[in-house]
Design a protein around this motif. Structure first.
Motif, PDB file in Angstrom:
ATOM      1  N   TYR A 555       0.833  -1.209   0.000  1.00 22.70           N
ATOM      2  CA  TYR A 555       0.000   0.000   0.000  1.00 22.70           C
ATOM      3  C   TYR A 555       0.870   1.263   0.000  1.00 22.70           C
ATOM      4  O   TYR A 555       0.447   2.337  -0.421  1.00 22.70           O
ATOM      5  CB  TYR A 555      -0.939  -0.002   1.217  1.00 22.70           C
ATOM      6  CG  TYR A 555      -1.990   1.080   1.130  1.00 22.70           C
ATOM      7  CD1 TYR A 555      -2.965   1.038   0.127  1.00 22.70           C
ATOM      8  CD2 TYR A 555      -2.000   2.151   2.012  1.00 22.70           C
ATOM      9  CE1 TYR A 555      -3.925   2.033   0.022  1.00 22.70           C
ATOM     10  CE2 TYR A 555      -2.964   3.148   1.914  1.00 22.70           C
ATOM     11  CZ  TYR A 555      -3.915   3.080   0.913  1.00 22.70           C
ATOM     12  OH  TYR A 555      -4.863   4.073   0.806  1.00 22.70           O
ATOM     13  N   GLY A 556       2.084   1.082   0.459  1.00 21.12           N
ATOM     14  CA  GLY A 556       3.062   2.181   0.401  1.00 21.12           C
ATOM     15  C   GLY A 556       2.617   3.415   1.165  1.00 21.12           C
ATOM     16  O   GLY A 556       2.020   3.322   2.235  1.00 21.12           O
ATOM     17  N   ASP A 557       2.885   4.582   0.552  1.00 22.67           N
ATOM     18  CA  ASP A 557       2.550   5.813   1.286  1.00 22.67           C
ATOM     19  C   ASP A 557       1.286   6.478   0.743  1.00 22.67           C
ATOM     20  O   ASP A 557       1.128   7.693   0.783  1.00 22.67           O
ATOM     21  CB  ASP A 557       3.737   6.782   1.277  1.00 22.67           C
ATOM     22  CG  ASP A 557       4.213   7.031  -0.136  1.00 22.67           C
ATOM     23  OD1 ASP A 557       3.543   6.530  -1.076  1.00 22.67           O
ATOM     24  OD2 ASP A 557       5.237   7.723  -0.316  1.00 22.67           O
ATOM     25  N   ARG A 558       0.399   5.665   0.246  1.00 19.91           N
ATOM     26  CA  ARG A 558      -0.898   6.221  -0.180  1.00 19.91           C
ATOM     27  C   ARG A 558      -1.650   6.750   1.044  1.00 19.91           C
ATOM     28  O   ARG A 558      -1.369   6.327   2.180  1.00 19.91           O
ATOM     29  CB  ARG A 558      -1.739   5.137  -0.867  1.00 19.91           C
ATOM     30  CG  ARG A 558      -1.169   4.649  -2.195  1.00 19.91           C
ATOM     31  CD  ARG A 558      -1.983   3.453  -2.669  1.00 19.91           C
ATOM     32  NE  ARG A 558      -1.565   2.969  -3.960  1.00 19.91           N
ATOM     33  CZ  ARG A 558      -0.560   2.130  -4.169  1.00 19.91           C
ATOM     34  NH1 ARG A 558       0.153   1.691  -3.138  1.00 19.91           N
ATOM     35  NH2 ARG A 558      -0.261   1.726  -5.383  1.00 19.91           N
ATOM     36  N   PRO A 559      -2.640   7.614   0.805  1.00 22.90           N
ATOM     37  CA  PRO A 559      -3.370   8.168   1.961  1.00 22.90           C
ATOM     38  C   PRO A 559      -4.087   7.088   2.765  1.00 22.90           C
ATOM     39  O   PRO A 559      -4.646   6.145   2.195  1.00 22.90           O
ATOM     40  CB  PRO A 559      -4.393   9.114   1.319  1.00 22.90           C
ATOM     41  CG  PRO A 559      -3.924   9.336  -0.070  1.00 22.90           C
ATOM     42  CD  PRO A 559      -3.098   8.160  -0.470  1.00 22.90           C
ATOM     43  N   ASN A 560      -4.086   7.264   4.066  1.00 24.85           N
ATOM     44  CA  ASN A 560      -4.671   6.251   4.952  1.00 24.85           C
ATOM     45  C   ASN A 560      -6.128   6.616   5.275  1.00 24.85           C
ATOM     46  O   ASN A 560      -6.521   6.712   6.425  1.00 24.85           O
ATOM     47  CB  ASN A 560      -3.834   6.195   6.245  1.00 24.85           C
ATOM     48  CG  ASN A 560      -4.095   4.923   7.033  1.00 24.85           C
ATOM     49  OD1 ASN A 560      -3.925   3.824   6.508  1.00 24.85           O
ATOM     50  ND2 ASN A 560      -4.529   5.059   8.278  1.00 24.85           N
ATOM     51  N   ASP A 561      -6.909   6.824   4.226  1.00 26.22           N
ATOM     52  CA  ASP A 561      -8.328   7.140   4.474  1.00 26.22           C
ATOM     53  C   ASP A 561      -9.219   6.121   3.787  1.00 26.22           C
ATOM     54  O   ASP A 561      -8.774   5.341   2.935  1.00 26.22           O
ATOM     55  CB  ASP A 561      -8.670   8.561   4.007  1.00 26.22           C
ATOM     56  CG  ASP A 561      -8.370   8.759   2.536  1.00 26.22           C
ATOM     57  OD1 ASP A 561      -8.847   7.954   1.711  1.00 26.22           O
ATOM     58  OD2 ASP A 561      -7.621   9.711   2.199  1.00 26.22           O
ATOM     59  N   LEU A 562     -10.492   6.137   4.174  1.00 25.87           N
ATOM     60  CA  LEU A 562     -11.427   5.108   3.704  1.00 25.87           C
ATOM     61  C   LEU A 562     -11.495   5.045   2.190  1.00 25.87           C
ATOM     62  O   LEU A 562     -11.438   3.966   1.591  1.00 25.87           O
ATOM     63  CB  LEU A 562     -12.822   5.366   4.283  1.00 25.87           C
ATOM     64  CG  LEU A 562     -13.901   4.399   3.802  1.00 25.87           C
ATOM     65  CD1 LEU A 562     -13.644   2.991   4.329  1.00 25.87           C
ATOM     66  CD2 LEU A 562     -15.298   4.857   4.218  1.00 25.87           C
ATOM     67  N   ASP A 563     -11.592   6.205   1.573  1.00 29.72           N
ATOM     68  CA  ASP A 563     -11.768   6.243   0.137  1.00 29.72           C
ATOM     69  C   ASP A 563     -10.586   5.590  -0.578  1.00 29.72           C
ATOM     70  O   ASP A 563     -10.756   4.700  -1.422  1.00 29.72           O
ATOM     71  CB  ASP A 563     -11.926   7.718  -0.279  1.00 29.72           C
ATOM     72  CG  ASP A 563     -12.632   7.824  -1.602  1.00 29.72           C
ATOM     73  OD1 ASP A 563     -13.554   7.015  -1.826  1.00 29.72           O
ATOM     74  OD2 ASP A 563     -12.236   8.692  -2.423  1.00 29.72           O
ATOM     75  N   SER A 564      -9.381   6.029  -0.207  1.00 30.43           N
ATOM     76  CA  SER A 564      -8.187   5.508  -0.882  1.00 30.43           C
ATOM     77  C   SER A 564      -8.007   4.024  -0.585  1.00 30.43           C
ATOM     78  O   SER A 564      -7.704   3.228  -1.493  1.00 30.43           O
ATOM     79  CB  SER A 564      -6.941   6.253  -0.422  1.00 30.43           C
ATOM     80  OG  SER A 564      -7.175   7.625  -0.407  1.00 30.43           O
ATOM     81  N   VAL A 565      -8.207   3.644   0.680  1.00 31.27           N
ATOM     82  CA  VAL A 565      -7.988   2.240   1.054  1.00 31.27           C
ATOM     83  C   VAL A 565      -9.005   1.339   0.360  1.00 31.27           C
ATOM     84  O   VAL A 565      -8.652   0.301  -0.222  1.00 31.27           O
ATOM     85  CB  VAL A 565      -8.074   2.074   2.596  1.00 31.27           C
ATOM     86  CG1 VAL A 565      -8.201   0.614   2.988  1.00 31.27           C
ATOM     87  CG2 VAL A 565      -6.842   2.682   3.258  1.00 31.27           C
ATOM     88  N   SER A 566     -10.266   1.744   0.359  1.00 34.63           N
ATOM     89  CA  SER A 566     -11.267   0.861  -0.239  1.00 34.63           C
ATOM     90  C   SER A 566     -11.080   0.773  -1.756  1.00 34.63           C
ATOM     91  O   SER A 566     -11.259  -0.288  -2.350  1.00 34.63           O
ATOM     92  CB  SER A 566     -12.688   1.307   0.120  1.00 34.63           C
ATOM     93  OG  SER A 566     -12.893   2.629  -0.259  1.00 34.63           O
ATOM     94  N   LYS A 567     -10.677   1.880  -2.359  1.00 33.47           N
ATOM     95  CA  LYS A 567     -10.414   1.847  -3.809  1.00 33.47           C
ATOM     96  C   LYS A 567      -9.250   0.897  -4.114  1.00 33.47           C
ATOM     97  O   LYS A 567      -9.297   0.106  -5.050  1.00 33.47           O
ATOM     98  CB  LYS A 567     -10.058   3.253  -4.295  1.00 33.47           C
ATOM     99  CG  LYS A 567     -11.184   3.878  -5.099  1.00 33.47           C
ATOM    100  CD  LYS A 567     -10.728   5.177  -5.725  1.00 33.47           C
ATOM    101  CE  LYS A 567     -11.928   6.084  -5.878  1.00 33.47           C
ATOM    102  NZ  LYS A 567     -11.684   7.466  -5.555  1.00 33.47           N
ATOM    103  N   TYR A 568      -8.225   1.009  -3.315  1.00 30.01           N
ATOM    104  CA  TYR A 568      -7.042   0.168  -3.513  1.00 30.01           C
ATOM    105  C   TYR A 568      -7.414  -1.312  -3.388  1.00 30.01           C
ATOM    106  O   TYR A 568      -7.082  -2.141  -4.248  1.00 30.01           O
ATOM    107  CB  TYR A 568      -5.986   0.545  -2.476  1.00 30.01           C
ATOM    108  CG  TYR A 568      -4.746  -0.312  -2.536  1.00 30.01           C
ATOM    109  CD1 TYR A 568      -3.735  -0.056  -3.451  1.00 30.01           C
ATOM    110  CD2 TYR A 568      -4.588  -1.387  -1.660  1.00 30.01           C
ATOM    111  CE1 TYR A 568      -2.596  -0.844  -3.507  1.00 30.01           C
ATOM    112  CE2 TYR A 568      -3.452  -2.179  -1.708  1.00 30.01           C
ATOM    113  CZ  TYR A 568      -2.458  -1.904  -2.626  1.00 30.01           C
ATOM    114  OH  TYR A 568      -1.335  -2.694  -2.685  1.00 30.01           O
TER     115      TYR A 568
END
Ligand SMILES: Nc1nc2c(ncn2[C@@H]2O[C@H](COP(=O)(O)OP(=O)(O)OP(=O)(O)O)[C@@H](O)[C@H]2O)c(=O)[nH]1
Ligand SMILES: [Mg+2]
Length: 622
Positions: A555-568
């Protein structure tokens, strides 16, 4: 000479020998009419049979690991499409909710008590410094700490050829070596109770710190004797920031002892007699060899007998792996229905009458009320439970032991005031939040009560399965004839391990299972619907600062928020579907919180439309 008829009716029905032509005509007319009616009946029966044959049957399979939300999704279907039955059954869930509450309290008390005999989580210092400053429980002479989680995957996972070794671009890269989920072997001191196994590297795991002593406040907690049959106590409630002083904790525990009995009572209600395995309780320290100790004498009349045998509380068993389960189907509900308590002013007209004619009439109306003992005891323990749950020091111990009850299944401690009321009736939300593990596979049939346009007349069959690892081999026979699969992946579990195998990360297990389902040849033509579930819990976790990247390195340094995590995560699951599906097929993914009635209603409507469309297409009716 005429041969005599063998049919006695012929003799009776034959026309009279002196029949006139008019009489004959009348008789023939009557016979023709009778024949016409008979033919019409035959034709009706035939048409009904044909219609039945043509009747659309849509079969939906719910798959996913244990606690992923399969049964909750089924309950959402029932709530939406058979609301009468769902409403009628709400009262039956009260016992499950009562059991959920009792078990949450027990988890807290166990955490506060430190090690039970044979329990692995203790250091000598921790024992000497009892949290309650009371007597530290003795360690059995044969005590030895268990091995910690393995730093490698178990064999069955290796066979699944999981990405950890193949490095496919789409695969998630879980950390393994010295990863928080798989720490190097070392004695493990704290064991986390069932249903919420976490592994959070940020949390302080060391209960030996001097600051872990149980906070001593000025709160003078009354050390009254257990108040089992008495009226609610008078000490202050809802004091959310008080702390339990020294010995009052022991007094509080003593007052909560009746909950042990209630737990056994509820299990006897919920679990059929032949499911003894599920009735084994962790041994309360006040029981020995299955018999109450002298200090239990005030409860001795409550010693349970199940199927003629006394319950054997197993002192040495740990509390984990003892989640109560029922086999799906009406069995357990039938048992509860017989013992149910009705509140006439709560129940609507439909619940007064029995849909199958077997339910007892409202006990409240007949004077045959069954004593509602569990609710009475919960009610009398309400203040103590609220006090316990709201105590700052208790929360601190739970945090240090990485027990996050508020994210765990069947959590009702924030609703104690309401759910312990004597005339408590579960709401829809309560039923959806209640936790009862499924063992076995069961098919639920229903026609939608609510008119759903062209879907009216469609019979839905939803298959719910037990999701724990030992249950998965039972799934395969149900793969035939399936129109669609709803696969539930609880993505909030990225920092948790499986209850049945604490070496396996929950998210990783979901990914592996998803890969298996996608690559299954038997399911090659079945449409897949993915519910990335428990997004509400995921959001809370991320907002509290728990980083996905700590557990999923890729997941690296992507944002740690719901939107980014669920998309990932959605992208990862979708890529696995593309790569492993034997044939191209439809795939739908939703981020869900299936306990939420509003959002789930919309998602279920979309799934229903999609499944029906595909079903019609495949039946070449479109
Ligand atoms: N907060 C929250 N809780 C959920 C969600 N989905 C399910 N739960 C809760 O999680 C618990 C487990 O859900 P179940 O539906 O029993 O899980 P299951 O997949 O049927 O589990 P098994 O029967 O063991 O296979 C229940 O207490 C649910 O209320 C969700 O999206 N959010
Ligand atoms: Mg289930």
């Amino acid at each position: 000479m005429p041969v005599p008829s063998e049919d006695p009716l012929d003799e009776v029905l034959k026309p009279p020998p002196d029949e006139t032509p008019e009489q004959r005509e009348l008789r023939l007319e009557r016979e023709a009419e009778a024949k016409r009616v008979s033919l019409a009946i035959d034709a009706n029966i035939k048409a009904e049979r044909q219609a039945l044959r043509k009747k659309r049957i849509v079969r939906l399979l719910l798959l996913g690991q244990s606690e992923s939300g399969k049964s909750t999704t089924l309950r959402q279907f029932q709530r939406l499409y058979t609301p009468t039955a769902f409403r009628e059954e709400r009262i039956l869930w009260r016992a499950v909710i009562q059991l959920n509450i009792v078990r949450s309290i027990r988890i807290i008390l166990d955490a506060l008590s430190g090690p039970m005999p044979n329990s692995p989580y203790s250091s000598p210092r921790a024992r000497n410094r009892s949290l309650s400053r009371g007597r530290a429980p003795p360690l059995p002479s044969n005590y030895s700490p268990p091995f910690p989680p393995q730093s490698h995957a178990p064999d069955n996972m290796d066979q699944m050829d999981y990405p950890r070794r193949n490095g496919h671009g789409h695969d998630m890269n879980f950390s393994y070596v010295n990863h928080p989920l798989y720490p190097p072997r070392q004695p493990q001191r704290h064991q986390i109770p069932p249903t919420h196994h976490y592994n959070d590297p940020d949390l302080d795991d060391d209960l030996d710190d001097s600051d872990t002593d149980f906070a001593v406040g000025n709160n003078s907690y009354p050390s009254s004797p257990p108040n089992f049959n008495g009226s609610p106590r008078s000490h202050p409630s809802g004091s959310s920031t008080t702390t339990l002083a020294q010995s009052p904790l022991e007094a509080l525990k003593a007052r909560l002892l009746p909950l042990r009995h209630i737990e056994a009572l509820l299990i006897a209600k919920l679990v059929p007699p032949n499911e003894e395995e599920a009735t084994h309780l962790a041994g309360p320290s006040h029981y020995q060899n299955g018999q109450p100790s002298p200090t239990d004498s005030q409860f001795s009349h409550h010693t349970l007998h199940h199927n003629g045998r006394p319950y054997r509380h197993q002192r040495s068993q740990s509390y984990r792996n003892q989640e109560i389960f029922v086999r799906p189907g009406p069995g357990w509900k039938g048992g509860l229905a017989r013992a149910r308590v009705n509140f006439p002013d709560y129940s609507d007209a439909s619940s007064q009458s029995s849909s199958n004619g077997q339910r007892p009439m409202s006990a409240g109306n007949t004077g045959l009320e069954s004593p509602d003992e569990p609710q009475e005891v919960l009610h009398s323990c309400k203040r103590d439970m609220i006090q316990l749950w709201n105590d700052e020091a208790v929360r601190d111990v739970l945090r240090r032991r990485k027990i996050r009850l508020e994210d765990a299944s069947g959590f009702f401690l924030d609703d104690l005031e309401r759910v312990t009321a004597l005339r408590y009736m579960p709401t829809d939300d309560d039923v959806l939040k209640a936790r009862l593990k499924t063992v076995g596979v069961s098919e639920y049939k229903f026609e939608m009560e609510i008119s759903a346009g062209r879907e009216s007349g469609t019979e839905w069959r939803i298959v719910d399965v037990g999701g724990s690892r030992s249950q998965r081999p039972t799934w395969a026979p149900f793969f035939d004839d399936v129109d669609a699969i709803i696969f539930l992946a609880p993505i909030s579990g990225f920092d948790q391990v499986l209850a049945e195998d604490r070496t396996v990360n929950r998210l990783e297990d979901s990914v592996l299972l998803w890969k298996d389902v996608c690559s299954s040849k038997i399911l090659a033509n079945v449409d897949l619907v993915l519910f990335l579930n428990k997004c509400d819990i995921l959001e809370k976790k991320l907002n509290s600062g728990i980083k996905l990247a700590k557990y999923v390195r890729s997941y690296g340094d992507r944002p740690n928020d719901l939107d980014s995590v669920s998309k990932y995560l959605r992208g990862k699951f979708s890529a696995i579907h593309r790569e492993y599906s034997p044939n191209p097929r439809k795939f739908y993914a939703f981020c869900t919180s299936v306990t939420d009635t509003v959002t789930t209603a919309g998602i279920i409507a979309s799934v229903r439309d999609m499944v029906i469309r595909q079903h019609l297409k495949q039946s070449k009716l479109l």
